[in-house]
Write an enzyme that holds these catalytic residues in place. Structure first.
Site, mmCIF file in Angstrom:
data_model
loop_
_atom_site.group_PDB
_atom_site.id
_atom_site.type_symbol
_atom_site.label_atom_id
_atom_site.label_comp_id
_atom_site.label_asym_id
_atom_site.label_seq_id
_atom_site.Cartn_x
_atom_site.Cartn_y
_atom_site.Cartn_z
ATOM 1 N N CYS A 82 0.847 -1.179 0.000
ATOM 2 C CA CYS A 82 0.000 0.000 0.000
ATOM 3 C C CYS A 82 0.893 1.244 0.000
ATOM 4 O O CYS A 82 1.777 1.371 0.841
ATOM 5 C CB CYS A 82 -0.858 -0.045 1.264
ATOM 6 S SG CYS A 82 -1.759 1.468 1.531
ATOM 7 N N ASN A 88 11.297 -0.013 -7.405
ATOM 8 C CA ASN A 88 11.423 -0.673 -8.704
ATOM 9 C C ASN A 88 10.079 -0.677 -9.400
ATOM 10 O O ASN A 88 9.086 -1.146 -8.849
ATOM 11 C CB ASN A 88 11.910 -2.115 -8.521
ATOM 12 C CG ASN A 88 12.366 -2.713 -9.835
ATOM 13 O OD1 ASN A 88 13.378 -2.294 -10.407
ATOM 14 N ND2 ASN A 88 11.614 -3.665 -10.340
ATOM 15 N N GLU A 89 10.051 -0.145 -10.587
ATOM 16 C CA GLU A 89 8.855 -0.178 -11.439
ATOM 17 C C GLU A 89 7.561 0.096 -10.669
ATOM 18 O O GLU A 89 6.701 -0.778 -10.531
ATOM 19 C CB GLU A 89 8.774 -1.514 -12.180
ATOM 20 C CG GLU A 89 9.899 -1.692 -13.173
ATOM 21 C CD GLU A 89 9.737 -2.928 -14.058
ATOM 22 O OE1 GLU A 89 9.042 -3.866 -13.651
ATOM 23 O OE2 GLU A 89 10.313 -2.934 -15.157
ATOM 24 N N CYS A 121 -4.103 0.211 -4.631
ATOM 25 C CA CYS A 121 -4.554 -0.428 -3.405
ATOM 26 C C CYS A 121 -5.898 0.181 -3.013
ATOM 27 O O CYS A 121 -6.085 1.394 -3.130
ATOM 28 C CB CYS A 121 -3.511 -0.196 -2.313
ATOM 29 S SG CYS A 121 -4.028 -0.762 -0.697
ATOM 30 N N CYS A 156 -7.417 -0.300 0.106
ATOM 31 C CA CYS A 156 -7.611 -0.499 1.546
ATOM 32 C C CYS A 156 -8.307 0.724 2.162
ATOM 33 O O CYS A 156 -8.407 1.782 1.532
ATOM 34 C CB CYS A 156 -6.262 -0.735 2.216
ATOM 35 S SG CYS A 156 -5.302 0.758 2.472
ATOM 36 N N CYS A 163 -6.333 3.905 1.908
ATOM 37 C CA CYS A 163 -6.336 4.494 0.565
ATOM 38 C C CYS A 163 -7.682 5.156 0.268
ATOM 39 O O CYS A 163 -7.731 6.208 -0.381
ATOM 40 C CB CYS A 163 -5.997 3.441 -0.487
ATOM 41 S SG CYS A 163 -4.239 3.002 -0.477
ATOM 42 N N GLU A 176 17.120 -1.287 -17.834
ATOM 43 C CA GLU A 176 17.093 -2.750 -17.960
ATOM 44 C C GLU A 176 16.822 -3.122 -19.404
ATOM 45 O O GLU A 176 16.027 -2.459 -20.085
ATOM 46 C CB GLU A 176 15.960 -3.373 -17.125
ATOM 47 C CG GLU A 176 16.070 -3.233 -15.634
ATOM 48 C CD GLU A 176 14.877 -3.890 -14.921
ATOM 49 O OE1 GLU A 176 14.178 -4.731 -15.531
ATOM 50 O OE2 GLU A 176 14.645 -3.547 -13.754
ATOM 51 N N TRP A 233 9.549 -14.061 -19.144
ATOM 52 C CA TRP A 233 8.130 -13.899 -18.827
ATOM 53 C C TRP A 233 7.276 -13.684 -20.078
ATOM 54 O O TRP A 233 6.055 -13.605 -19.999
ATOM 55 C CB TRP A 233 7.895 -12.776 -17.809
ATOM 56 C CG TRP A 233 8.592 -11.484 -18.121
ATOM 57 C CD1 TRP A 233 9.770 -11.053 -17.596
ATOM 58 C CD2 TRP A 233 8.158 -10.450 -19.023
ATOM 59 N NE1 TRP A 233 10.110 -9.821 -18.113
ATOM 60 C CE2 TRP A 233 9.140 -9.428 -18.990
ATOM 61 C CE3 TRP A 233 7.051 -10.287 -19.849
ATOM 62 C CZ2 TRP A 233 9.047 -8.255 -19.749
ATOM 63 C CZ3 TRP A 233 6.962 -9.122 -20.623
ATOM 64 C CH2 TRP A 233 7.947 -8.130 -20.558
ATOM 65 N N LYS A 246 14.858 -17.790 -13.059
ATOM 66 C CA LYS A 246 16.061 -18.602 -13.285
ATOM 67 C C LYS A 246 16.377 -18.813 -14.763
ATOM 68 O O LYS A 246 17.503 -19.103 -15.116
ATOM 69 C CB LYS A 246 15.983 -19.936 -12.541
ATOM 70 C CG LYS A 246 14.854 -20.861 -12.927
ATOM 71 C CD LYS A 246 14.898 -22.112 -12.038
ATOM 72 C CE LYS A 246 13.755 -23.060 -12.317
ATOM 73 N NZ LYS A 246 12.430 -22.476 -12.003
ATOM 74 N N PHE A 247 15.381 -18.618 -15.644
ATOM 75 C CA PHE A 247 15.663 -18.743 -17.076
ATOM 76 C C PHE A 247 15.630 -17.400 -17.793
ATOM 77 O O PHE A 247 15.594 -17.347 -19.015
ATOM 78 C CB PHE A 247 14.681 -19.733 -17.726
ATOM 79 C CG PHE A 247 14.764 -21.106 -17.125
ATOM 80 C CD1 PHE A 247 15.996 -21.744 -16.993
ATOM 81 C CD2 PHE A 247 13.632 -21.748 -16.648
ATOM 82 C CE1 PHE A 247 16.097 -23.000 -16.405
ATOM 83 C CE2 PHE A 247 13.720 -23.003 -16.067
ATOM 84 C CZ PHE A 247 14.954 -23.633 -15.938
HETATM 85 C C1 GAL Z 1 11.558 -5.965 -14.755
HETATM 86 C C2 GAL Z 1 12.006 -5.855 -13.319
HETATM 87 C C3 GAL Z 1 13.238 -6.688 -13.057
HETATM 88 C C4 GAL Z 1 13.125 -8.052 -13.675
HETATM 89 C C5 GAL Z 1 12.840 -7.884 -15.137
HETATM 90 C C6 GAL Z 1 12.768 -9.188 -15.888
HETATM 91 O O1 GAL Z 1 10.194 -5.677 -14.846
HETATM 92 O O2 GAL Z 1 12.251 -4.535 -12.960
HETATM 93 O O3 GAL Z 1 13.441 -6.787 -11.670
HETATM 94 O O4 GAL Z 1 12.105 -8.751 -13.044
HETATM 95 O O5 GAL Z 1 11.615 -7.227 -15.304
HETATM 96 O O6 GAL Z 1 12.506 -8.947 -17.257
HETATM 97 ZN ZN ZN Z 2 -3.853 1.035 0.711
#
Ligand code: GAL
Ligand code: ZN
Length: 652
Positions: free
Chosen positions: A113, A147-148, A153, A155, A158, A303, A311, A352-353
C-alpha cells in the site's frame, strides 16, 4: 571529468554471499565486459534487514567497495519494491487490498500500500540507513528509487486518502457531483464517506469517478516516490534519483512523475524477431523518445535482456547483432546508458531462465558475453555522446488523463480504440520522414516544434486548446485527428461545436462519428491528384467551415465528406484526419509535411528501407533494422549494423 556512457545492469550479490569465488569472478568479468555501472539493492530487503531494526549492511559495503576498487560505479536501489515476510506479518496493513476489497497475502512484489504510514515509516528507516552508510560513497552516482512503480490499493487507508484528495480538488460535494454528472442513475453523493474507489462489486462505470481514481492512484504513487526521495535527500541533499519506468505504462502519469526525479530511466523488453524487426524497432524507438521527452534530456536504459526474456509468451533468443543494435538504438535516441537485467542469472525461482550476461555455466566464452563486450567497447568509443541533446522538430501529444478518459468511455468503439496503434502510425510516418519526434502532454509547449500532431485528443483542456490555437496562428503546422476535443478535464462532454476549441483552427466541425467493425474499411480519394487511402476503426463525419477537403470518403452514406482537410489559420496550417488510415498513408503524409515545414531530416538523402537516422547534437547515428546488409553508397551497414558520425566524420 565528463560522464561516460554507462554500461552494466542489475546485480543481486545477496544471492551469492555463500560463494565468494563467484563474487570475485563477477568483478573480473565485469571489467572484461567494459562494465562501469552496476545496480545493487533491488529486492534486497530481507538481507539488509532480516528482522525489524536489525540492519545488516556490511555485505553491501564490501560489494560496493569491491566494485569501486575495480572502477565500477553504483546505482543504489532502495529495496521497497518487495518486502520481507516479517514486515507483512507484523503489520498486515502494508499489504494491498484488491478492487474486490480483499486483503492480499504475502508474495509477489509491488504488493504494498502506498498510503500505509507503517510501510512508509519502515521504508524511510531502511532508506536512511542506506543513505547514511553509502550516500557519500564515491561509487554511488545514482539512487534507484524502488522498482517499477505501479498498481493500486483499495484499503481503508487508501479510501480515506482518496476522499481527502477529492476534497482538496473539488472543495464541495456539490461541485464534485456536478463535475461527475452524478444525477445520472441517481449517483449523487450526500456524504464524503459514501465515496468508494471503483470496484467490480460497486461503481465501475462512472466515468468521472474512474478518471478521478486514476488521477489519485497516479498522485499517490508519485507521493510515495517523493517520500523515498526526500528520505534520501534529507541525509544526502545532493543525491541524484531515478525511477525505472515501463513500456506503454498506464497507471502513472509519467510526465508528473518525471518532475520529481533527476533522471528518467526505463526497462525495455521488446519481442524481437516476432514479426518484422523494423516494426519492433519503431515501437521501441517510440518508447525511447517518450522517455527522453519526459524531462527533455538524456535518460538511462535501465534494464534490457542480453538474450531472452522469460516472462514473455515465447522466450526467443536475440539473433547475432541484436544485443548491440538494441543497446545502440537506445543511445541513438538519447540514452546515456545501456544496462541489462541482469548481470548474473539467479539459480532458482521465477527468473532462473531470464537472460543474463553470465548464465548458469558461469562461462565468459558465450555468444552473449562476446556481444556484451562489443557493446561496452562501442560505448567507450562513443563516450563523447553522453549528455548531448536532440533537435526539436516534431511532437506528438500523449497525455495520460486523455488516455484514461478515452479508454474508459462506453462508445464509440468498445471493441478497441487502438490508441497506441494510432500514436504508432503517426510516429512511424514521422520517423520514416527522418524527423526527430518528441512527446508532449497538455502541460507542454508546442511552440518550439515545426510540426505538432494531436492524435485522438479526446480530453482536451481549454488551456491546451488555446496553446494549439496560438501555435497555429504563429505559423505552426498542426495535425488533429478524429475524436478530439470531446470532453473537458472532468470527462464532461463539451457543449456546442466540436472539436471543442479547435473548430476555428481546423475550419470544420464534427457532426457524427461512425464505428467500424474489425476488418471493415472505407475507401477515400484525393480531391485533386487522384490518390486513394483506406479508413478504418472510426470514421468521423464533419462539415467544412472554411477548410479545404484534400481527400473525401468515397463510399457509404458519407461519400463526399472530408477524410483529410487542410485549413490556413493565422500564419500556420491545420490538418484534420477524419479516420485511421493504413500505415503507408502516414509515410506519404508526413514526407509531404516535412517538406512544407522545411524540417531537415537527420540524414540528408533518402535512406534504404528499414534504415533510420537519429541526431544527438553533432552526432548522427544510422542503424539498419534489417537482418541483411544494406548499401548506403558511401558505406555498407551489416545486418542490424550501426554507424555513428561526428560532424559528418565516421567515428563508429
Ligand atoms: C523488470 C524488473 C526486473 C526483472 C525484469 C525481468 O520488470 O524490474 O526486476 O524482473 O523485469 O525482465
Ligand atoms: Zn492502501
Amino acid at each position: 571529468m565528463s560522464t561516460p556512457l554507462y554500461h552494466g545492469g542489475d546485480y543481486n550479490p545477496e544471492q551469492w554471499l555463500d560463494r565468494p569465488d563467484i563474487l570475485k569472478r563477477d568483478i573480473e568479468l565485469m571489467q572484461a565486459a567494459h562494465v562501469n555501472m552496476i545496480t545493487v539493492g533491488v529486492f534486497s530487503w530481507s538481507t539488509l534487514e532480516p528482522s525489524e531494526g536489525d540492519y545488516q549492511l556490511d555485505w553491501l559495503a564490501d560489494i560496493i567497495d569491491s566494485l569501486w576498487a575495480a572502477g565500477i560505479s553504483v546505482d543504489l536501489a532502495t529495496p521497497s519494491g518487495a518486502r520481507p515476510h516479517w514486515l507483512a506479518e507484523q503489520y498486515p496493513e502494508v499489504l494491498r487490498v484488491t478492487p474486490e476489497r480483499q486483503r492480499r497475502l504475502f508474495g509477489q512484489r509491488h504488493n504494498h500500500c502506498y498510503t500505509s504510514p507503517v510501510y512508509r515509516e519502515k521504508v524511510r528507516a531502511i532508506d536512511q540507513q542506506l543513505a547514511r552508510r553509502f550516500g557519500r560513497h564515491p561509487a554511488v552516482k545514482m539512487w534507484h528509487i524502488s522498482n517499477e512503480f505501479g498498481g493500486e490499493c483499495h484499503c481503508p487507508l487508501c479510501q480515506q486518502a482518496f476522499r481527502d484528495w477529492l476534497k482538496e480538488r473539488y472543495g464541495t460535494l456539490e461541485a464534485l457531483n456536478k463535475a461527475w454528472c452524478n444525477k445520472f442513475w441517481s449517483h449523487e453523493y450526500t456524504r464524503w464517506e459514501q465515496i468508494e474507489s471503483p470496484s467490480p462489486l460497486g461503481a465501475d462505470t462512472d466515468n468521472g469517478l474512474d478518471l478521478a481514481w486514476r488521477r489519485f492512484v497516479s498522485h499517490q504513487s508519485i507521493d510515495f516516490l517523493k517520500w523515498e526521495r526526500d528520505s534520501i535527500k534529507a541525509v544526502v541533499p545532493e543525491a541524484q534519483c531515478t525511477a525505472n519506468l515501463m513500456y506503454h505504462f498506464y497507471d502513472i502519469d509519467y510526465f508528473d512523475l518525471a518532475k520529481e526525479i533527476d533522471l528518467a530511466s526505463w526497462d525495455n523488453y521488446p519481442t524481437w524477431h516476432k514479426g518484422s524487426d523494423e516494426g519492433k524497432a519503431l515501437d521501441t524507438a517510440l518508447m525511447h523518445d517518450l522517455i527522453y521527452s519526459l524531462k527533455g534530456k538524456p535518460f538511462w536504459l535501465m534494464e534490457s535482456s542480453p538474450t531472452m526474456t522469460n516472462w514473455q509468451d515465447v522466450s526467443k533468443l536475440k539473433r547475432p547483432g541484436m544485443q548491440l543494435f538494441s543497446g545502440l538504438q537506445a543511445v541513438a535516441h538519447g540514452s546515456d546508458s545501456v544496462m541489462y537485467f541482469q548481470w548474473r542469472q539467479s539459480r532458482g525461482s521465477f527468473e532462473k531462465f531470464h537472460g543474463a550476461v553470465i548464465d548458469h555455466s558461469g562461462r565468459a566464452d558465450t555468444r552473449s558475453f562476446a556481444e556484451t563486450c562489443q557493446v561496452g567497447e562501442a560505448l567507450e568509443t562513443l563516450a563523447a555522446v553522453s549528455g548531448t541533446g536532440r533537435p526539436k522538430q516534431a511532437a506528438i501529444v500523449h497525455d495520460w488523463p486523455n488516455q484514461w478518459a478515452l479508454e474508459d468511455a462506453a462508445g464509440p468503439r468498445n471493441a478497441g480504440l487502438g490508441y497506441w496503434e494510432e500514436l504508432q502510425r503517426h510516429y512511424n510516418g514521422l520517423r520514416k520522414a527522418g524527423l526527430a519526434v518528441d512527446f508532449l502532454n497538455q502541460d507542454g509547449d508546442p511552440a518550439p516544434y515545426g510540426l505538432v500532431v494531436a492524435p485522438m485528443l479526446y480530453l482536451l483542456r481549454e488551456d491546451f486548446a488555446e496553446k494549439l490555437r496560438r501555435y497555429v496562428e504563429n505559423g505552426g503546422t498542426l495535425v488533429v485527428t478524429y475524436w478530439s476535443g470531446v470532453v473537458d478535464e472532468n470527462d464532461l462532454c463539451y457543449l456546442g461545436d466540436a472539436p471543442h476549441g479547435l473548430v476555428e483552427v481546423l475550419g470544420l466541425r464534427r457532426t457524427e462519428i461512425d464505428g467500424l467493425y474489425d476488418g471493415e474499411t472505407r475507401r477515400c480519394v484525393a480531391t485533386r491528384e487522384g490518390g486513394t487511402a483506406t479508413g478504418s476503426t472510426l470514421c468521423e463525419l464533419a462539415a467544412l467551415e472554411g477548410a479545404e477537403a484534400v481527400m473525401v470518403y468515397d463510399e457509404d452514406f458519407y461519400q463526399g465528406l472530408p477524410a483529410v482537410a487542410k485549413h490556413g489559420f493565422g500564419k500556420g496550417t491545420a490538418w484534420y484526419l477524419a479516420t485511421r488510415f493504413e500505415p503507408a498513408f502516414y509515410d506519404r503524409f508526413y514526407a509531404a509535411r516535412r517538406a512544407d515545414c522545411g524540417l531537415a531530416p537527420a540524414w540528408p538523402v533518402p535512406l534504404p528501407e528499414g534504415v533510420y537516422a537519429n541526431r544527438r547534437d553533432r552526432f548522427v547515428f544510422v542503424q539498419n533494422t534489417n537482418n541483411k546488409p544494406v548499401d548506403l553508397m558511401s558505406f555498407v551497414l551489416p545486418a542490424y549494423g550501426t554507424a555513428v558520425f561526428e560532424d559528418g566524420k565516421r567515428i563508429y
